[in-house]
Scaffold this motif. Sequence first.
Motif, mmCIF file in Angstrom:
data_model
loop_
_atom_site.group_PDB
_atom_site.id
_atom_site.type_symbol
_atom_site.label_atom_id
_atom_site.label_comp_id
_atom_site.label_asym_id
_atom_site.label_seq_id
_atom_site.Cartn_x
_atom_site.Cartn_y
_atom_site.Cartn_z
ATOM 1 N N ALA A 88 2.175 0.439 3.059
ATOM 2 C CA ALA A 88 1.046 -0.022 3.869
ATOM 3 C C ALA A 88 1.433 -1.321 4.582
ATOM 4 O O ALA A 88 1.160 -1.511 5.763
ATOM 5 C CB ALA A 88 -0.188 -0.241 2.998
ATOM 6 N N GLN A 89 2.119 -2.201 3.859
ATOM 7 C CA GLN A 89 2.549 -3.469 4.442
ATOM 8 C C GLN A 89 3.602 -3.226 5.516
ATOM 9 O O GLN A 89 3.588 -3.851 6.575
ATOM 10 C CB GLN A 89 3.112 -4.375 3.341
ATOM 11 N N PHE A 90 4.521 -2.298 5.251
ATOM 12 C CA PHE A 90 5.561 -1.956 6.220
ATOM 13 C C PHE A 90 4.932 -1.457 7.515
ATOM 14 O O PHE A 90 5.317 -1.864 8.617
ATOM 15 C CB PHE A 90 6.483 -0.886 5.619
ATOM 16 N N ILE A 91 3.944 -0.590 7.377
ATOM 17 C CA ILE A 91 3.261 -0.045 8.549
ATOM 18 C C ILE A 91 2.594 -1.176 9.328
ATOM 19 O O ILE A 91 2.710 -1.279 10.549
ATOM 20 C CB ILE A 91 2.222 1.008 8.124
ATOM 21 N N GLU A 92 1.910 -2.049 8.602
ATOM 22 C CA GLU A 92 1.179 -3.148 9.234
ATOM 23 C C GLU A 92 2.134 -4.094 9.951
ATOM 24 O O GLU A 92 1.952 -4.435 11.118
ATOM 25 C CB GLU A 92 0.386 -3.907 8.161
ATOM 26 N N GLU A 93 3.167 -4.549 9.247
ATOM 27 C CA GLU A 93 4.020 -5.596 9.789
ATOM 28 C C GLU A 93 5.087 -5.077 10.745
ATOM 29 O O GLU A 93 5.303 -5.652 11.804
ATOM 30 C CB GLU A 93 4.693 -6.370 8.647
ATOM 31 N N LYS A 94 5.738 -3.986 10.358
ATOM 32 C CA LYS A 94 6.868 -3.526 11.169
ATOM 33 C C LYS A 94 6.447 -2.521 12.231
ATOM 34 O O LYS A 94 6.813 -2.641 13.400
ATOM 35 C CB LYS A 94 7.943 -2.900 10.266
ATOM 36 N N CYS A 95 5.690 -1.489 11.844
ATOM 37 C CA CYS A 95 5.321 -0.457 12.811
ATOM 38 C C CYS A 95 4.263 -0.980 13.775
ATOM 39 O O CYS A 95 4.505 -1.061 14.983
ATOM 40 C CB CYS A 95 4.818 0.800 12.097
ATOM 41 N N ASN A 96 3.088 -1.349 13.213
ATOM 42 C CA ASN A 96 2.019 -1.835 14.088
ATOM 43 C C ASN A 96 2.429 -3.122 14.791
ATOM 44 O O ASN A 96 2.173 -3.299 15.991
ATOM 45 C CB ASN A 96 0.731 -2.054 13.287
ATOM 46 N N MET A 142 -4.137 5.308 0.742
ATOM 47 C CA MET A 142 -4.032 3.993 1.370
ATOM 48 C C MET A 142 -3.031 3.968 2.512
ATOM 49 O O MET A 142 -3.290 3.371 3.559
ATOM 50 C CB MET A 142 -3.602 2.995 0.273
ATOM 51 N N VAL A 143 -1.869 4.598 2.318
ATOM 52 C CA VAL A 143 -0.817 4.534 3.331
ATOM 53 C C VAL A 143 -1.246 5.283 4.592
ATOM 54 O O VAL A 143 -1.040 4.808 5.717
ATOM 55 C CB VAL A 143 0.516 5.085 2.783
ATOM 56 N N ASP A 144 -1.877 6.435 4.426
ATOM 57 C CA ASP A 144 -2.369 7.192 5.588
ATOM 58 C C ASP A 144 -3.422 6.377 6.333
ATOM 59 O O ASP A 144 -3.439 6.319 7.561
ATOM 60 C CB ASP A 144 -2.991 8.520 5.149
ATOM 61 N N ILE A 145 -4.318 5.759 5.554
ATOM 62 C CA ILE A 145 -5.375 4.957 6.176
ATOM 63 C C ILE A 145 -4.753 3.788 6.947
ATOM 64 O O ILE A 145 -5.151 3.488 8.075
ATOM 65 C CB ILE A 145 -6.376 4.435 5.123
ATOM 66 N N ALA A 146 -3.747 3.153 6.335
ATOM 67 C CA ALA A 146 -3.074 2.031 7.002
ATOM 68 C C ALA A 146 -2.396 2.492 8.287
ATOM 69 O O ALA A 146 -2.288 1.728 9.248
ATOM 70 C CB ALA A 146 -2.039 1.405 6.063
#
Lengths: 212, 242
Positions: A88-96, A142-146
């Motif tokens: 979830a953090q990876f998605i937030e910080e790196k992807c998004n 959680m990860v899908d939601i993120a």
Amino acid sequence: MEEVKLLGWWVSPFSRRVELALKLKDLAHKSQLLLEYNPVHKKVPVLVHNGKTMAESLVILEYIDETWPNNPILPRNPYDKAMARFWAQFIEEKCNGGLWKIMWCKDEEERGKLVEEASQCFITLEGELKGNKFFGGEEIGMVDIAANFIGYWLGVVQEVSGMELVTRDKFPVLCKWMDEFVEHSVVKETLPPRDELHAEFEARLGAPSWKY
Amino acid sequence: MGKKNQPLQFDDDDDDEVVLFGTWSSSRCTRVEIALKQKGIPYRYVEVDLQNKGELFLSYNPVHKAVPVLVHNGKPIAESLIILEYIDEFWSDRGPKLLPEDPYQRAQVRFWSNFHDDKMIPATFKMVLTGGKEEEVEKAVKEFDELLTVFEQGIQRDLPAAFGPHRSDDGEAMGFLEIVVGINVCNYAAIEEAIAGMIDEAKHPAFASWVNAITEKPLMKELLPRHDQLVAKIKGMLASMP
């Protein structure tokens, strides 16, 4: 009498994450979902539960999962939970974070580099699906939601900007996940209408004020 | 008292193998050590050479290639705040809990820990990036001061007990926020000597007295990186700047 209120903005994926979690927990019918708060004037999303206020969508998701344990969005096993938080953090910080920089980058050479970096992130993310329907396994978590921005909003951004970052030929596995995500019966209810979102992005692509 | 001396020995019949990959000067790594020691969890520490990370370390954190990484029975976990939560959950029966039990308080601790890591730590690092140039230093100190004001006011509003006397039965045990934030006291002190002071204690008495009290805890004294070594490191970084 329990009081649950979500203050958010209909455009923002961060607000919609919280709405999605409340809906997955069957709480929507007893919550006030107020999605007209423009983040320029008010910090959103904010969850108010019995008068207590919290901010930051991923922090709010953990609160919701701990307070209402039905239909868990995080795994119960500590190691799997740590992995979910990590992604979830990876998605937030790196992807998004990466997508955000690309959207506002005016310099073509710089943008090319950012696109390459973002592509690496998506390759890594695809690897985490491991043949499952969702990052959470058979059901969204959680990860899908993120990853909701990637799941839906990204498509609209690509349309408006002409950017072609995540395409079916480059990322077939991720695109399959996106298809499943937007078709999910509860997720569907939280997606802003495509044409309205399109118009909103077209109008705002010069101002980053809607990111929260 | 130097830190990170000998690796701990495992008992032959110990089922758990815990390895922490870190670097001596990283407060994110010290956090994890404090949590492990406070919970009485035996572990082996491996100092990573950031210039030469090695295949093994990289295999444990291929995504970020950064410290700290906790490897528990061969399974790696990265990101210090995630590691702390894992330690609290896996060894929930060992020692006092790091996070409060109440979900609302947990949300506030997580929010302010994120604020600290996402905003205050980079602002601290900016002090070093100034290269010691006066105008830049002034700007960096001002920026940090503004963030500290937000943090202090936020804690007093959302976690009013946090700055007060510690509520645990074991007076020496530290909670999540103390470990996450208190750790950086060594960086503030080293930066003050090498460059300039960052914290106006008269302006932030609540934060200052809280952090000073944390410094006195036995585990902090044992595990914080040595002041003279941190100062030397910062001076080295300044010297290598144009």
